[in-house]
Design a protein around this motif. Structure first.
Motif, PDB file in Angstrom:
ATOM      1  N   PRO A 179      45.032  15.952  28.919  1.00  0.00           N
ATOM      2  CA  PRO A 179      44.586  17.355  29.348  1.00  0.00           C
ATOM      3  C   PRO A 179      45.763  18.096  30.408  1.00  0.00           C
ATOM      4  O   PRO A 179      45.601  17.976  31.406  1.00  0.00           O
ATOM      5  N   TYR A 217      37.635  22.085  21.336  1.00  0.00           N
ATOM      6  CA  TYR A 217      38.052  20.307  21.336  1.00  0.00           C
ATOM      7  C   TYR A 217      37.412  19.637  20.187  1.00  0.00           C
ATOM      8  O   TYR A 217      36.203  20.082  19.802  1.00  0.00           O
ATOM      9  N   LYS A 223      34.871  14.053  28.389  1.00  0.00           N
ATOM     10  CA  LYS A 223      34.702  15.764  28.969  1.00  0.00           C
ATOM     11  C   LYS A 223      33.517  16.117  29.158  1.00  0.00           C
ATOM     12  O   LYS A 223      32.311  16.117  28.405  1.00  0.00           O
ATOM     13  N   ASP A 242      40.735  26.547  35.315  1.00  0.00           N
ATOM     14  CA  ASP A 242      39.295  26.202  35.994  1.00  0.00           C
ATOM     15  C   ASP A 242      39.231  25.070  35.859  1.00  0.00           C
ATOM     16  O   ASP A 242      38.068  24.264  36.325  1.00  0.00           O
ATOM     17  N   ASP A 243      39.894  24.258  34.687  1.00  0.00           N
ATOM     18  CA  ASP A 243      39.412  22.769  34.558  1.00  0.00           C
ATOM     19  C   ASP A 243      39.782  21.798  35.428  1.00  0.00           C
ATOM     20  O   ASP A 243      40.668  21.936  35.999  1.00  0.00           O
ATOM     21  N   GLY A 282      31.276  19.207  30.899  1.00  0.00           N
ATOM     22  CA  GLY A 282      31.665  20.555  31.299  1.00  0.00           C
ATOM     23  C   GLY A 282      33.120  21.045  31.344  1.00  0.00           C
ATOM     24  O   GLY A 282      33.728  20.983  30.349  1.00  0.00           O
ATOM     25  N   ASN A 283      33.672  21.313  32.675  1.00  0.00           N
ATOM     26  CA  ASN A 283      35.127  21.710  32.609  1.00  0.00           C
ATOM     27  C   ASN A 283      35.808  20.454  33.279  1.00  0.00           C
ATOM     28  O   ASN A 283      36.995  20.423  33.710  1.00  0.00           O
ATOM     29  N   THR A 284      35.445  19.171  33.372  1.00  0.00           N
ATOM     30  CA  THR A 284      35.900  18.054  33.920  1.00  0.00           C
ATOM     31  C   THR A 284      36.475  17.035  32.941  1.00  0.00           C
ATOM     32  O   THR A 284      35.385  16.598  32.020  1.00  0.00           O
ATOM     33  N   ILE A 297      44.248  23.157  28.643  1.00  0.00           N
ATOM     34  CA  ILE A 297      43.104  23.357  29.449  1.00  0.00           C
ATOM     35  C   ILE A 297      43.399  24.560  29.971  1.00  0.00           C
ATOM     36  O   ILE A 297      44.517  25.133  29.941  1.00  0.00           O
ATOM     37  N   THR A 298      42.384  24.843  30.668  1.00  0.00           N
ATOM     38  CA  THR A 298      42.494  26.312  31.516  1.00  0.00           C
ATOM     39  C   THR A 298      42.834  25.964  33.155  1.00  0.00           C
ATOM     40  O   THR A 298      42.695  24.656  33.445  1.00  0.00           O
TER      41      THR A 298
END
Length: 405
Positions: A315, A36, A338, A323-324, A340-342, A320-321
């Motif tokens: 997103p 990113y 962003k 897990d996001d 972490g993954n949030t 994104i994956t």
């Protein structure tokens, strides 16, 4: 013996199969990687501009001519000479003009004497006529003579004034304080002012103040307004950028034809003249230089902005994956943080843009770190490049050399 040979063959076959399996296992495969681009909400200057070409001109430029024909007798100034208002800059031959004045003066003096005589005669006859001492015809004759003398006197008076004024035109003076930027005559040259006034000198009032007359295309003129900032360059000083201000948008348009080299058709190009004033303290800007101009139709300083790409990011897969976590919000325009993954959305309103940065207003604060874009990359695993232990190696080079010997 044969059974031993068969065993060796089978061992070789099994080794080859094992090597093939190992190659399949170690064959490069493709994986995906996400990265990113991050940016910070910050303040910057944003502007949009249109381009045009134009010509450098003095703000005040006066063409000095003469209204009489004759020979230039003397010239007292040259190119780049500084002049003061009322200063004599040239003289024309006055012989013919002085003769015309003398002739007009003589005619004037005679008509004046005749006018005075006829006026006295008329006044005397008028008194006699009122007493019935002269006839009607005598009185009318004296009245007629007086009127004709009066007319001739006023006509000669005007002719004398004209001759005197023409004589004054032979002395050419500067109408302004300034500098001579062009001289069109030489001493001894004859000028004719029969149908139009010939230009002898061109004067500029103050070269520390110049103006650029820019030809702006009709498609761009709608965004130009008085007071807008402009910058321009000239080929004489390619490393210098000059600043100016739009002071006039002329309503008169000019039309020129442009034709393509590969086509016989031509198109009409309509342009409008826009006047830009600029300071010229070092006198680098010279009259008639060609200028390449940028007029800033939108120009804001120190506005809150983000990269324009940040307003296009959203997103969603594959950016994104699985897990996001995405925390969206209402609104058509938003930017994303962003942690972490949030991913968390911040609603904003977009203002002006220069294509790289966009002005924003709304819930974003200066210094907020946001996502400006995502890069989805694919890469291949490198093969181990190892050799199967079951495959026979290449023949020993040393042994081969010994055998050759």
């Amino acid at each position: 013996m044969k059974s031993k040979k068969r065993l060796i063959v089978w061992i070789i076959v099994i080794a080859a199969a094992a090597a093939a399996v190992a190659m399949l296992v170690t064959k490069p495969g493709k994986k995906q990687s996400l990265s990113y681009e991050m940016a910070t909400v910050s303040r910057t200057d944003i502007s949009n501009f249109i381009t045009a070409t134009g010509t450098i001109e003095p703000v005040t430029e006066v063409e000095v001519g003469t209204q009489v024909s004759g020979i230039i007798d003397q010239i007292f100034v040259d190119y780049n000479s500084e002049v003061r208002e009322g200063q004599v800059i040239a003289l024309m031959d006055k012989v013919t003009l002085e003769s015309e004045v003398a002739s007009a003066q003589a005619t004037y003096d005679g008509n004046k004497a005749e006018y005075i005589y006829q006026e006295k005669t008329f006044n005397r006859n008028k008194a006699l006529y009122e007493k019935k001492l002269i006839s009607d015809s005598e009185y009318e004759q004296s009245e007629y003579n007086y009127a004709m003398a009066k007319s001739a006197f006023h006509s000669s008076e005007a002719a004398l004034a004209k001759a005197q004024r023409n004589l004054s035109y032979a002395t050419i003076t500067s109408p302004i304080n300034g500098i001579v930027i062009d001289r069109s005559v030489e001493e001894g040259q004859t000028v004719a002012a029969g149908f139009e006034t010939p230009t002898l000198f061109t004067l500029a009032a103050d070269l520390t103040k110049m103006q650029v007359v820019a030809d702006v295309d009709e498609a761009d003129i709608g965004g130009v307004q008085e007071g807008q900032r402009a910058s321009f360059t000239v080929d004489a000083y390619p490393d210098d950028t000059f600043e100016g201000t739009v002071t006039q948008i002329r309503l008169g348009s000019t039309s020129s034809s442009s034709s393509s080299v590969t086509s016989s058709t031509s198109e009409s190009v309509v342009t409008y003249e826009v006047v830009i004033t600029a300071d010229n303290p070092e006198l680098k800007l010279k009259p008639r230089l060609t200028a390449n101009i940028s007029i800033y139709t939108v120009d804001k300083k120190d506005v809150l902005s983000v990269p324009s790409s940040a307003l296009k990011f959203y997103p969603e897969f594959p950016l994104i994956t699985k897990d996001d976590i995405v925390n969206d919000c209402e609104g058509d325009m938003k930017i994303w943080t962003k942690n972490g993954n949030t991913f968390t959305a911040i609603p904003v309103n977009a203002g002006i843009s220069d294509g790289v940065n966009t002005e924003i207003t709304g819930g974003a604060e200066e210094g907020t770190v946001i996502v400006a874009g995502a890069n989805l990359m694919k890469f291949s695993k490198k093969s181990s490049g190892g050799r199967s232990p079951f495959m026979p190696g290449p023949p020993d080079r040393k042994d081969n050399k010994k055998e050759e010997k």
